[in-house]
Design a protein around this motif. Structure first.
Motif, PDB file in Angstrom:
ATOM      1  N   ILE A  94       0.630   8.640   2.556  1.00 14.61           N
ATOM      2  CA  ILE A  94       1.871   7.935   2.866  1.00 14.61           C
ATOM      3  C   ILE A  94       2.270   8.155   4.323  1.00 14.61           C
ATOM      4  N   VAL A  95       2.155   9.408   4.788  1.00 14.55           N
ATOM      5  CA  VAL A  95       2.493   9.720   6.179  1.00 14.55           C
ATOM      6  C   VAL A  95       1.599   8.937   7.138  1.00 14.55           C
ATOM      7  N   ALA A  96       0.285   8.918   6.815  1.00 11.19           N
ATOM      8  CA  ALA A  96      -0.666   8.214   7.687  1.00 11.19           C
ATOM      9  C   ALA A  96      -0.403   6.703   7.689  1.00 11.19           C
ATOM     10  N   ILE A  97      -0.198   6.141   6.503  1.00 12.26           N
ATOM     11  CA  ILE A  97       0.033   4.696   6.411  1.00 12.26           C
ATOM     12  C   ILE A  97       1.364   4.316   7.043  1.00 12.26           C
ATOM     13  N   TYR A  98       2.360   5.175   6.868  1.00 16.31           N
ATOM     14  CA  TYR A  98       3.663   4.892   7.485  1.00 16.31           C
ATOM     15  C   TYR A  98       3.528   4.861   9.008  1.00 16.31           C
ATOM     16  N   SER A 158      -0.662  14.502  -5.900  1.00 12.63           N
ATOM     17  CA  SER A 158       0.530  14.374  -5.065  1.00 12.63           C
ATOM     18  C   SER A 158       0.299  14.757  -3.605  1.00 12.63           C
ATOM     19  N   PRO A 159      -0.339  15.916  -3.305  1.00 14.11           N
ATOM     20  CA  PRO A 159      -0.532  16.279  -1.885  1.00 14.11           C
ATOM     21  C   PRO A 159      -1.341  15.241  -1.113  1.00 14.11           C
ATOM     22  N   VAL A 160      -2.394  14.717  -1.738  1.00 12.37           N
ATOM     23  CA  VAL A 160      -3.220  13.706  -1.070  1.00 12.37           C
ATOM     24  C   VAL A 160      -2.412  12.434  -0.840  1.00 12.37           C
ATOM     25  N   VAL A 180       0.841  -1.208   0.000  1.00 15.30           N
ATOM     26  CA  VAL A 180       0.000   0.000   0.000  1.00 15.30           C
ATOM     27  C   VAL A 180       0.874   1.256   0.000  1.00 15.30           C
ATOM     28  N   LEU A 181       1.954   1.230   0.779  1.00 16.51           N
ATOM     29  CA  LEU A 181       2.877   2.370   0.776  1.00 16.51           C
ATOM     30  C   LEU A 181       3.441   2.613  -0.619  1.00 16.51           C
ATOM     31  N   LYS A 182       3.796   1.536  -1.316  1.00 12.57           N
ATOM     32  CA  LYS A 182       4.371   1.675  -2.657  1.00 12.57           C
ATOM     33  C   LYS A 182       3.335   2.209  -3.640  1.00 12.57           C
ATOM     34  N   VAL A 183       2.083   1.807  -3.478  1.00  9.33           N
ATOM     35  CA  VAL A 183       1.025   2.295  -4.365  1.00  9.33           C
ATOM     36  C   VAL A 183       0.854   3.806  -4.221  1.00  9.33           C
ATOM     37  N   PHE A 184       0.774   4.284  -2.998  1.00 11.63           N
ATOM     38  CA  PHE A 184       0.608   5.726  -2.791  1.00 11.63           C
ATOM     39  C   PHE A 184       1.871   6.493  -3.183  1.00 11.63           C
ATOM     40  N   ALA A 185       3.043   5.858  -3.042  1.00 11.06           N
ATOM     41  CA  ALA A 185       4.266   6.496  -3.505  1.00 11.06           C
ATOM     42  C   ALA A 185       4.240   6.666  -5.020  1.00 11.06           C
ATOM     43  N   GLY A 186       3.637   5.701  -5.723  1.00  7.77           N
ATOM     44  CA  GLY A 186       3.489   5.821  -7.159  1.00  7.77           C
ATOM     45  C   GLY A 186       2.537   6.938  -7.550  1.00  7.77           C
ATOM     46  N   PHE A 187       1.436   7.060  -6.794  1.00  5.55           N
ATOM     47  CA  PHE A 187       0.491   8.147  -7.057  1.00  5.55           C
ATOM     48  C   PHE A 187       1.114   9.512  -6.774  1.00  5.55           C
TER      49      PHE A 187
END
Length: 251
Positions: free
Chosen positions: A217-221, A210-212, A196-203
């Protein structure tokens, strides 16, 4: 990341599962049992961190502990209390093994949150060794300590007589499923979080969202920081529960 997020035709293309591929550290040849891989490297780093923590933390043994000694004592006391609470006084002699398993999973999980790292506990081969190891040790210990009386674990004396064979079969199946569920639970949770982290990093490579994505990413991390510790705890406490069955099969 931008090259990974955008394909040749401008479409969104990234591969969140590529981070779980085991690769040789030296060269690009086939992987054999003796090949040093990225997984081997990060498992070794986890073991080294554990040794450094315990050796450094217990070297001086000050009455007023420093930071390293405090962390070492906190982890030691936390796991010892867990073992004692679940298995009783009899389980304390197996504390070193349980502490080793807990610390290895804990450090492997947290080291995997570092940039450019690799997560050994996302690999079923690694968690299966841990899960099967617990299963074999508990089963052998159960028969060594109790003999045939260990089979009382599967025979529910309080159940109606007609239901006891059915319950015994269900208990037997669930017992042999233990190493599978024990292993998949850990590997699945770690793999899912990193994917999931990698997916949002791709987005995040797309300017419009990008801001979302960065906020996500911060929340999931932050969630993964909790999951890393929780999964180590869950694996360890289940190990204690299984050990209790070996020590007290009739309970």
């Amino acid at each position: 990341m931008a090259d990974e997020a955008h394909g040749d035709e401008g479409g969104l293309v990234f591969h969140p599962l590529d981070q779980f591929i085991i690769k040789p550290l030296f060269g690009d040849g086939p992987i054999h049992w003796y090949t040093v891989t990225n997984s081997t490297l990060w498992m070794a780093i986890a073991v080294l961190c554990i040794v450094l923590l315990l050796v450094t933390g217990t070297r001086k043994r000050q009455m007023v502990p420093g930071r390293t000694q405090s962390v070492a004592e906190l982890l030691y006391g936390f796991v010892y209390k867990m073992v004692e609470d679940v298995t009783g006084k009899e389980g304390a002699k197996y504390f070193p093994y349980i502490l080793t398993v807990f610390l290895f999973i804990l450090f492997a999980n947290y080291l995997a949150l570092l940039p450019m790292s690799f997560s050994p506990t996302s690999q079923f081969a690694v968690t299966a060794v841990l899960g099967v190891g617990v299963f074999v040790i508990v089963t052998v210990l159960g028969f060594v300590l109790n003999g045939p009386a260990f089979l009382a674990l599967f025979w529910m004396k309080d159940a109606p007589l007609v239901l006891r064979p059915v319950i015994a079969l269900i208990e037997l199946i669930s017992y042999f499923v233990r190493p599978l569920s024990h292993s998949i639970r850990l590997a699945g949770n770690i793999m899912a979080g990193h994917a999931v982290l990698k997916v949002f990093a791709g987005f995040a490579a797309i300017a419009a969202i990008s801001p979302v994505s960065i906020l996500a990413i911060v929340a999931i991390y932050g969630l993964e920081v909790l999951v890393a510790g929780i999964q180590a705890y869950v694996f360890t406490i289940l190990t204690c529960v299984y050990l209790k069955d070996a020590l007290h099969p009739s309970h």
